[in-house]
Design a protein around this motif. Structure first.
Motif, short mmCIF file in Angstrom:
data_model
loop_
_atom_site.label_atom_id
_atom_site.label_comp_id
_atom_site.label_asym_id
_atom_site.label_seq_id
_atom_site.Cartn_x
_atom_site.Cartn_y
_atom_site.Cartn_z
N LEU A 139 10.09 1.21 8.39
CA LEU A 139 9.49 0.37 7.35
C LEU A 139 8.71 1.22 6.35
N ASN A 140 8.04 2.27 6.83
CA ASN A 140 7.39 3.22 5.91
C ASN A 140 8.43 3.86 4.99
N VAL A 163 6.16 10.28 -5.84
CA VAL A 163 7.51 10.47 -6.39
C VAL A 163 7.45 10.84 -7.87
N GLU A 164 6.62 10.16 -8.63
CA GLU A 164 6.51 10.45 -10.06
C GLU A 164 6.06 11.89 -10.30
N ASP A 190 0.85 -1.21 0.00
CA ASP A 190 0.00 0.00 0.00
C ASP A 190 0.88 1.25 0.00
N LEU A 191 1.86 1.23 0.88
CA LEU A 191 2.76 2.38 1.00
C LEU A 191 3.59 2.58 -0.26
N ARG A 192 4.13 1.50 -0.78
CA ARG A 192 4.95 1.59 -1.99
C ARG A 192 4.17 2.21 -3.14
N ALA A 252 10.03 2.62 -3.65
CA ALA A 252 9.27 3.28 -4.72
C ALA A 252 10.17 4.21 -5.54
N ILE A 253 11.04 4.95 -4.86
CA ILE A 253 11.98 5.85 -5.57
C ILE A 253 12.89 5.05 -6.49
#
Length: 333
Positions: A183-184, A163-164, A154-156, A191-192
């Motif tokens: 972890l968050n 980020v995009e 979910d976080l990713r 994701a980055i």
């Protein structure tokens, strides 16, 4: 284009101060938060500072300009809560891309204006990526320790969208900040890395954790050393701490960090601890004196302010930062 990797070798870089503290001065009403775009939105929007990038862009640009005028080299985008997870509180998930893109664009415009005036002092935009209001390491339910309100995936996904948009809007670097649950942060960093790989580009990353109290640990229980180890698998522009503590109480944790990493180190502490009304009383002069000890002890490469700090605080910090050389690490990690 100016390169922050080169600039950070030349001098101590100055980060801006608090966005929320400055926006409080405007006393925006519910109608101001809504603007024209959200005039008929069925839910209350007051208090959603990130939304002001869409509804009050002039104010956001004014705040960025005040920090640049005060001597900041880097300003953060007004996107601390700019994920679908953060915006769910306001039912604004579908506007997350627009919000981040426009926030980055506003900061980029102001940064470019200041760089054009003084090319010897290039100005940079850091895409602010906050921790969200959910934690992946701990249960919000004391009766069910195994429960999680959010998953890593979910976080990713949420961070990837942010980020995009921040990169599309023109950020020079990304700042994963106010980390209370590593972890968050690891989901944000993952994701980055995904976006970098998909686009075949690189972008500098700052990581900034939060030591929540005198225990010297993050909210999810990590010591300084454990936090550092958890994020050191990514090549970082800097690692550091912000929020929760004032400059005096934060110093011992920066010392520990400095002894254990070869990464550049950042710090943007609060203007002291909040008083009974949740306000910050530490004056620019008091904060300057405390920050001077960071500089004398060769602790930082990037210095700025968090909650309660204003352009007045940043000006006095910038005034002394130029008299010191940036930290050079002798740590082996």
């Amino acid at each position: 284009m100016p390169n922050i990797q080169e600039e950070i070798k030349k001098r101590i870089l100055v980060l801006d101060g608090a966005m929320g503290t400055m926006l409080q001065r405007y006393n925006f009403s519910e109608e101001d938060f809504r603007g024209e775009q959200f005039k008929d939105f069925p839910h209350s929007l007051k208090g959603n500072n990130d939304l002001l990038s869409l509804t009050q862009p002039k104010a956001i640009k004014e705040v960025h300009a005040l920090y640049f005028e005060a001597g900041a080299d880097i300003v953060e985008t007004n996107t601390f809560s700019g994920t679908t997870i953060g915006m769910a509180d306001y039912h604004l998930e579908e506007y997350v891309y627009q919000l981040n893109y426009e926030s980055a664009k506003l900061a980029r415009e102001v940064a470019d204006e200041f760089t054009a005036k003084n090319p010897e002092k290039p100005r940079f935009v850091a895409g602010s990526i906050g921790p969200t209001n959910r934690t992946a390491s701990m249960s919000p339910d004391v009766n069910d320790p195994g429960y999680r309100a959010v998953t890593f995936d979910d976080l990713r996904i949420a961070y990837k969208q942010q980020v995009e948009a921040l990169m599309d809007g023109g950020c020079d670097l990304l700042l994963v900040e106010t980390i209370f649950d590593t972890l968050n942060a690891k989901a944000a960093l993952f994701a980055i890395e995904q976006v970098k790989e998909e686009r075949h580009i690189d972008i500098p990353i700052m990581v900034s954790g939060t030591i929540t109290d005198a225990s010297g640990r993050t909210l999810s229980g990590q010591t300084v050393e454990a936090f550092l180890i958890s994020v050191s698998h990514i090549p970082l522009l800097s690692v550091g701490f912000n929020c929760a503590l004032g400059a005096d109480l934060l110093k011992p944790y920066l010392q520990t960090l400095s002894h254990n990493t070869s990464f550049n180190i950042s710090a943007h502490p609060n203007a002291g601890l909040p008083n009974a009304f949740g306000e910050y009383d530490e004056t620019p002069e008091q904060m300057q004196a405390q920050i001077r000890s960071y500089l004398e002890d060769n602790l930082v490469n990037i210095i700025g302010g968090c909650c309660g700090t204003t352009p007045e605080h940043i000006k006095l910090i910038a005034d002394i930062a130029k008299d010191y050389k940036p930290r050079v690490s002798d740590a082996v990690m």
